[in-house]
Design a protein around this motif. Structure first.
Motif, PDB file in Angstrom:
ATOM      1  N   GLN A 179       0.811  -1.217   0.000  1.00 54.56           N
ATOM      2  CA  GLN A 179       0.000   0.000   0.000  1.00 54.56           C
ATOM      3  C   GLN A 179       0.844   1.268   0.000  1.00 54.56           C
ATOM      4  OE1 GLN A 179      -2.750  -0.638   3.259  1.00 54.56           O
ATOM      5  NE2 GLN A 179      -3.276  -2.644   2.426  1.00 54.56           N
ATOM      6  N   ARG A 180       1.810   1.308  -0.890  1.00 53.37           N
ATOM      7  CA  ARG A 180       2.564   2.534  -1.104  1.00 53.37           C
ATOM      8  C   ARG A 180       1.808   3.404  -2.089  1.00 53.37           C
ATOM      9  NH1 ARG A 180       8.218  -0.535  -2.457  1.00 53.37           N
ATOM     10  NH2 ARG A 180       8.812  -1.153  -0.344  1.00 53.37           N
ATOM     11  N   PRO A 181       1.977   4.735  -2.018  1.00 54.06           N
ATOM     12  CA  PRO A 181       1.298   5.600  -2.979  1.00 54.06           C
ATOM     13  C   PRO A 181       1.670   5.244  -4.411  1.00 54.06           C
ATOM     14  CG  PRO A 181       2.191   6.883  -1.161  1.00 54.06           C
ATOM     15  CD  PRO A 181       2.733   5.489  -1.002  1.00 54.06           C
ATOM     16  N   ALA A 182       0.676   5.266  -5.300  1.00 52.20           N
ATOM     17  CA  ALA A 182       0.873   4.950  -6.715  1.00 52.20           C
ATOM     18  C   ALA A 182       0.089   5.948  -7.557  1.00 52.20           C
ATOM     19  CB  ALA A 182       0.416   3.523  -7.025  1.00 52.20           C
ATOM     20  N   HIS A 183       0.607   6.225  -8.730  1.00 50.63           N
ATOM     21  CA  HIS A 183      -0.111   7.107  -9.639  1.00 50.63           C
ATOM     22  C   HIS A 183      -1.230   6.345 -10.339  1.00 50.63           C
ATOM     23  CE1 HIS A 183      -1.174  10.105 -12.515  1.00 50.63           C
ATOM     24  NE2 HIS A 183      -0.576   9.520 -13.531  1.00 50.63           N
ATOM     25  N   ARG A 184      -0.876   5.231 -11.006  1.00 53.03           N
ATOM     26  CA  ARG A 184      -1.885   4.459 -11.744  1.00 53.03           C
ATOM     27  C   ARG A 184      -1.816   2.991 -11.327  1.00 53.03           C
ATOM     28  NH1 ARG A 184      -1.808   4.071 -17.452  1.00 53.03           N
ATOM     29  NH2 ARG A 184      -4.067   4.286 -17.536  1.00 53.03           N
ATOM     30  N   THR A 185      -2.985   2.416 -11.062  1.00 57.42           N
ATOM     31  CA  THR A 185      -3.094   1.005 -10.704  1.00 57.42           C
ATOM     32  C   THR A 185      -4.069   0.320 -11.650  1.00 57.42           C
ATOM     33  OG1 THR A 185      -2.566   1.346  -8.371  1.00 57.42           O
ATOM     34  CG2 THR A 185      -3.836  -0.620  -8.914  1.00 57.42           C
ATOM     35  N   LEU A 186      -3.736  -0.896 -12.044  1.00 59.24           N
ATOM     36  CA  LEU A 186      -4.614  -1.726 -12.870  1.00 59.24           C
ATOM     37  C   LEU A 186      -5.172  -2.859 -12.019  1.00 59.24           C
ATOM     38  CD1 LEU A 186      -5.785  -2.844 -15.559  1.00 59.24           C
ATOM     39  CD2 LEU A 186      -3.580  -4.006 -15.903  1.00 59.24           C
ATOM     40  N   ASP A 187      -6.498  -2.975 -11.985  1.00 59.02           N
ATOM     41  CA  ASP A 187      -7.161  -4.131 -11.375  1.00 59.02           C
ATOM     42  C   ASP A 187      -7.642  -5.016 -12.521  1.00 59.02           C
ATOM     43  OD1 ASP A 187      -8.579  -5.977  -9.937  1.00 59.02           O
ATOM     44  OD2 ASP A 187     -10.225  -4.622  -9.394  1.00 59.02           O
ATOM     45  N   ILE A 194     -13.963  -5.128  -5.713  1.00 59.36           N
ATOM     46  CA  ILE A 194     -13.415  -4.969  -4.372  1.00 59.36           C
ATOM     47  C   ILE A 194     -11.945  -4.554  -4.394  1.00 59.36           C
ATOM     48  CG2 ILE A 194     -12.968  -7.459  -4.216  1.00 59.36           C
ATOM     49  CD1 ILE A 194     -13.870  -5.111  -1.315  1.00 59.36           C
ATOM     50  N   GLN A 195     -11.144  -5.138  -5.302  1.00 57.86           N
ATOM     51  CA  GLN A 195      -9.724  -4.769  -5.341  1.00 57.86           C
ATOM     52  C   GLN A 195      -9.535  -3.354  -5.891  1.00 57.86           C
ATOM     53  OE1 GLN A 195      -7.908  -6.706  -3.689  1.00 57.86           O
ATOM     54  NE2 GLN A 195      -9.288  -8.479  -3.671  1.00 57.86           N
ATOM     55  N   ALA A 196     -10.385  -2.956  -6.834  1.00 59.26           N
ATOM     56  CA  ALA A 196     -10.298  -1.589  -7.356  1.00 59.26           C
ATOM     57  C   ALA A 196     -10.586  -0.577  -6.257  1.00 59.26           C
ATOM     58  CB  ALA A 196     -11.273  -1.412  -8.520  1.00 59.26           C
ATOM     59  N   VAL A 207      -7.594   1.738 -13.093  1.00 58.07           N
ATOM     60  CA  VAL A 207      -8.293   1.184 -14.253  1.00 58.07           C
ATOM     61  C   VAL A 207      -8.701  -0.235 -13.888  1.00 58.07           C
ATOM     62  CG1 VAL A 207      -8.140   0.492 -16.669  1.00 58.07           C
ATOM     63  CG2 VAL A 207      -7.014   2.602 -15.903  1.00 58.07           C
ATOM     64  N   ALA A 208     -10.006  -0.518 -13.942  1.00 56.21           N
ATOM     65  CA  ALA A 208     -10.536  -1.834 -13.589  1.00 56.21           C
ATOM     66  C   ALA A 208     -11.114  -2.484 -14.839  1.00 56.21           C
ATOM     67  CB  ALA A 208     -11.613  -1.705 -12.512  1.00 56.21           C
ATOM     68  N   THR A 209     -10.641  -3.682 -15.159  1.00 56.72           N
ATOM     69  CA  THR A 209     -11.081  -4.362 -16.375  1.00 56.72           C
ATOM     70  C   THR A 209     -11.766  -5.679 -16.027  1.00 56.72           C
ATOM     71  OG1 THR A 209      -9.054  -5.665 -16.707  1.00 56.72           O
ATOM     72  CG2 THR A 209      -9.076  -3.414 -17.567  1.00 56.72           C
ATOM     73  N   ASP A 210     -12.617  -6.133 -16.925  1.00 57.87           N
ATOM     74  CA  ASP A 210     -13.225  -7.449 -16.778  1.00 57.87           C
ATOM     75  C   ASP A 210     -13.817  -7.852 -18.122  1.00 57.87           C
ATOM     76  OD1 ASP A 210     -14.084  -9.038 -13.952  1.00 57.87           O
ATOM     77  OD2 ASP A 210     -15.064  -9.720 -15.779  1.00 57.87           O
ATOM     78  N   ILE A 211     -13.892  -9.169 -18.361  1.00 60.36           N
ATOM     79  CA  ILE A 211     -14.508  -9.681 -19.573  1.00 60.36           C
ATOM     80  C   ILE A 211     -16.021  -9.709 -19.447  1.00 60.36           C
ATOM     81  CG2 ILE A 211     -14.513 -12.135 -18.932  1.00 60.36           C
ATOM     82  CD1 ILE A 211     -13.519 -12.723 -21.792  1.00 60.36           C
ATOM     83  N   SER A 212     -16.524  -9.548 -18.216  1.00 59.80           N
ATOM     84  CA  SER A 212     -17.959  -9.607 -17.939  1.00 59.80           C
ATOM     85  C   SER A 212     -18.549  -8.209 -17.821  1.00 59.80           C
ATOM     86  CB  SER A 212     -18.208 -10.382 -16.633  1.00 59.80           C
ATOM     87  OG  SER A 212     -19.533 -10.198 -16.174  1.00 59.80           O
ATOM     88  N   ALA A 213     -19.467  -7.877 -18.738  1.00 61.75           N
ATOM     89  CA  ALA A 213     -20.145  -6.587 -18.654  1.00 61.75           C
ATOM     90  C   ALA A 213     -21.005  -6.520 -17.394  1.00 61.75           C
ATOM     91  CB  ALA A 213     -21.010  -6.377 -19.895  1.00 61.75           C
ATOM     92  N   ARG A 214     -21.545  -7.648 -16.981  1.00 61.55           N
ATOM     93  CA  ARG A 214     -22.355  -7.676 -15.762  1.00 61.55           C
ATOM     94  C   ARG A 214     -21.500  -7.345 -14.538  1.00 61.55           C
ATOM     95  NH1 ARG A 214     -27.152  -9.108 -14.254  1.00 61.55           N
ATOM     96  NH2 ARG A 214     -27.547  -9.905 -12.158  1.00 61.55           N
ATOM     97  N   ASP A 229     -14.684   7.966  -7.062  1.00 62.49           N
ATOM     98  CA  ASP A 229     -14.771   8.464  -8.439  1.00 62.49           C
ATOM     99  C   ASP A 229     -13.429   8.425  -9.165  1.00 62.49           C
ATOM    100  OD1 ASP A 229     -13.407  10.482  -7.159  1.00 62.49           O
ATOM    101  OD2 ASP A 229     -14.888  12.056  -7.547  1.00 62.49           O
ATOM    102  N   THR A 230     -12.470   7.663  -8.645  1.00 61.63           N
ATOM    103  CA  THR A 230     -11.146   7.604  -9.268  1.00 61.63           C
ATOM    104  C   THR A 230     -10.918   6.302 -10.030  1.00 61.63           C
ATOM    105  OG1 THR A 230     -10.230   6.761  -7.177  1.00 61.63           O
ATOM    106  CG2 THR A 230     -10.098   9.148  -7.574  1.00 61.63           C
ATOM    107  N   VAL A 231     -11.985   5.510 -10.231  1.00 58.98           N
ATOM    108  CA  VAL A 231     -11.859   4.228 -10.920  1.00 58.98           C
ATOM    109  C   VAL A 231     -12.504   4.328 -12.305  1.00 58.98           C
ATOM    110  CG1 VAL A 231     -12.354   1.756 -10.854  1.00 58.98           C
ATOM    111  CG2 VAL A 231     -11.948   2.996  -8.717  1.00 58.98           C
ATOM    112  N   GLU A 232     -11.757   3.899 -13.318  1.00 60.13           N
ATOM    113  CA  GLU A 232     -12.263   3.831 -14.694  1.00 60.13           C
ATOM    114  C   GLU A 232     -12.473   2.360 -15.047  1.00 60.13           C
ATOM    115  OE1 GLU A 232     -10.721   4.606 -19.288  1.00 60.13           O
ATOM    116  OE2 GLU A 232      -9.549   5.351 -17.571  1.00 60.13           O
ATOM    117  N   PHE A 233     -13.658   2.027 -15.557  1.00 60.41           N
ATOM    118  CA  PHE A 233     -13.999   0.640 -15.853  1.00 60.41           C
ATOM    119  C   PHE A 233     -13.931   0.397 -17.358  1.00 60.41           C
ATOM    120  CE2 PHE A 233     -16.063   1.714 -11.864  1.00 60.41           C
ATOM    121  CZ  PHE A 233     -15.701   0.639 -11.061  1.00 60.41           C
TER     122      PHE A 233
END
Length: 533
Positions: A179-187, A194-196, A207-214, A229-233
């Motif tokens: 848990q060190r400060p980071a500029h950009r993280t990929l989940d 939950i991890q995002a 940036v949070a990605t998934d193959i499931s739109a649901r 509001d800092t997570v992009e899906f």
């Protein structure tokens, strides 16, 4: 409108207003971990068992019984527990009382519940929404996490597009995060998100990605509900949605479960990546090399196969995937299962019960699949990868087995991993001569144990025992124990080693040559840390 449709993209103003009303009601009820645990505690005597304990074991009957006849002060919380946590039907009037700001119509409009055709005054849940509490480096926090209805609510096996909520794997991974400060993280493979959410606590952007739109819809809903509001899906498989991008952190609880690729075996999106064997883990591990910025760290949970009976084959497979990269690694195997036990675990996880014809067929398919590839067992563990800073040669190269219980780590192993990485970087940059000038201190969780044969003056064994971290016990000799005991940060290692050589009437250079690698190992294990100068 279904919740998925409302949150397929960034929600509009009307949807955000509904979520704001829901949040106000959840806070007012209150619908929190502490409130629910207090409710269980107050009702435990009535139910003659602790409802929360039974729920954690996968049984809800004690909880249902405990909610019967709750006091008026607990009525709102109890209604929300019935609907959103236990997956039960509730009366419209009771839900209206529990959600006075959102209202019953608002709950239906948002996609939380639907009325029964046969009983319009009764509502059933459409999603699982439960409180979640935690403590990390930033302090205590709590969220509400959304997922699909589970096996208890559905009354049978899960559908293949099921979106899993918070479980043991997700809490394990969140506890591992550095848990060190980071500029950009990929989940990668965010699932319920939950991890995002955890990553947002120490990252400027996620940036949070998934193959499931649901899954993305449920994760986006949770982010909106929790005012993150800092997570992009982004929708897509593996690293495809982030092609050409690099990140300071990558976190992934990938769908690593090894599943037969044959007709009739369910392919659950939340756990099955659609590749043969441990191929999904291989893809995530190999792909990290292209997406980590210098100094960047990737962390994931993983399974790996042991093939052909070679004792180290499972860990060697993972190390082999990294052979053509410059990534550093620390791989820890936490357990190993034989093919049958592994199959049984994941068949039950999908809701198929032992003894049924379906269970027998799936069990056969799993064992046939393992036999075709010569799989003897399956390992499970943690993978930490790091790209060295520009110009720095890789030094972190660890693959180990730590089966069984580990140390006491409130909040998880993440703080320990971060401290070990920082300390190891200091000692790995020094040769043995330079190491002599370094002052160290003993980590606060380290104790010393001495074991004697009856009547003997000298100890037969001296153990340095780690209370946290991985709970290591190091068999240390007299000289190493003396060096550790004198390491209070006031003297450099060389001075301590030379003083011990005088006491033991040993050659100072020879003793230091013996102690230097042991000192490095204690730093790598977290028992010694550089003193702050």
């Amino acid at each position: 409108m279904e919740l998925r449709a409302r949150f397929e993209h960034a929600p509009d103003a009307a949807t955000v207003a509904l979520v704001d009303r829901l949040r106000a009601d959840l806070e007012r009820a209150p619908y929190t971990v502490d409130a629910i645990e207090a409710l269980w505690d107050r009702r435990a005597a009535v139910a003659r068992t602790h409802p929360g304990d039974a729920l954690r074991r996968g049984y809800r009957v004690p909880a249902v019984r405990a909610l019967a006849g709750v006091d008026a002060s607990d009525a709102a919380s109890a209604t929300l527990v019935r609907l959103l946590l236990l997956g039960l039907h509730v009366d419209a009037d009771a839900l209206g009382t529990a959600l006075p700001t959102l209202g019953v119509e608002g709950a239906i409009e948002l996609g939380l519940a639907a009325s029964d055709a046969a009983e319009p005054d009764r509502l059933h849940p459409l999603i699982d929404l439960r409180p979640y509490a935690f403590t990390d480096a930033a302090g205590p926090g709590q969220w509400w996490i959304a997922s699909d209805l589970g096996e208890l609510a559905l009354g049978g096996a899960l559908p293949e597009d099921h979106v899993l909520g918070v479980g043991g794997a997700s809490t394990t991974l969140s506890g591992l995060l550095v848990q060190r400060p980071a500029h950009r993280t990929l989940d990668l493979g965010t699932g319920s998100g939950i991890q995002a959410l955890h990553a947002s606590r120490f990252s400027d952007r996620v940036v949070a990605t998934d193959i499931s739109a649901r899954a993305l819809a449920l994760a986006r809903f949770a982010a909106t509900l929790n005012r993150v509001d800092t997570v992009e899906f982004r929708l897509g498989s593996l690293y495809e949605p982030v092609a050409g991008e690099r990140f300071d952190r990558i976190v992934s609880n990938p769908p690593f479960v090894i599943t037969p690729r044959v007709e009739g075996v369910p392919s659950y999106e939340y756990r099955d990546g659609g590749l043969v064997g441990d191929g999904i883990v291989e893809a995530v591990v190999r792909g990290a090399a292209e997406h980590l910025a210098p100094g960047g760290i990737a962390q994931l949970l993983a399974n790996w196969e042991y093939r052909g009976g070679a004792a180290g084959d499972g860990l060697e497979r993972v190390v082999g995937w990294l052979a053509e990269t410059d990534l550093e690694y620390w791989i820890v195997e936490r357990e190993q299962q034989d093919p049958s036990a592994y199959a049984e675990t994941w068949i039950r996880d999908g809701g198929t019960r032992p003894g049924s014809a379906q269970f027998e067929a799936l069990h056969t398919a799993w064992l046939d699949d393992f036999a075709r590839r010569g799989v003897d067992s399956v390992g499970f563990g943690y993978v930490l990868l790091r790209r060295p800073e520009d110009g720095r040669a890789p030094t972190l190269r660890r693959a180990e087995r730590r089966h069984g219980p580990i140390g006491d780590n409130p909040g998880g192993l993440g703080a320990h991993l971060a401290a070990v990485l920082e300390a190891s970087d200091v000692v790995d940059a020094l040769d043995d001569d330079a190491l002599r000038s370094l002052a160290l201190i003993v980590a606060p969780d380290v104790t010393e144990e001495r074991h004697h044969w009856p009547g003997a003056e000298q100890p037969a064994a001296i153990l340095l025992r780690q209370g946290g971290g991985f709970g290591r016990a190091i068999d240390a000799g007299t000289a190493l124990t003396a060096l550790v005991g004198a390491s209070d940060g006031s003297l450099p290692l060389g001075a301590i080693s030379d003083a011990i050589a005088d006491l033991l009437e040993a050659d100072a250079a020879a003793l230091w040559a013996e102690l230097a690698p042991d000192v490095r190992a204690l730093v790598h294990d977290g028992l010694l840390v550089p003193a702050q100068r």
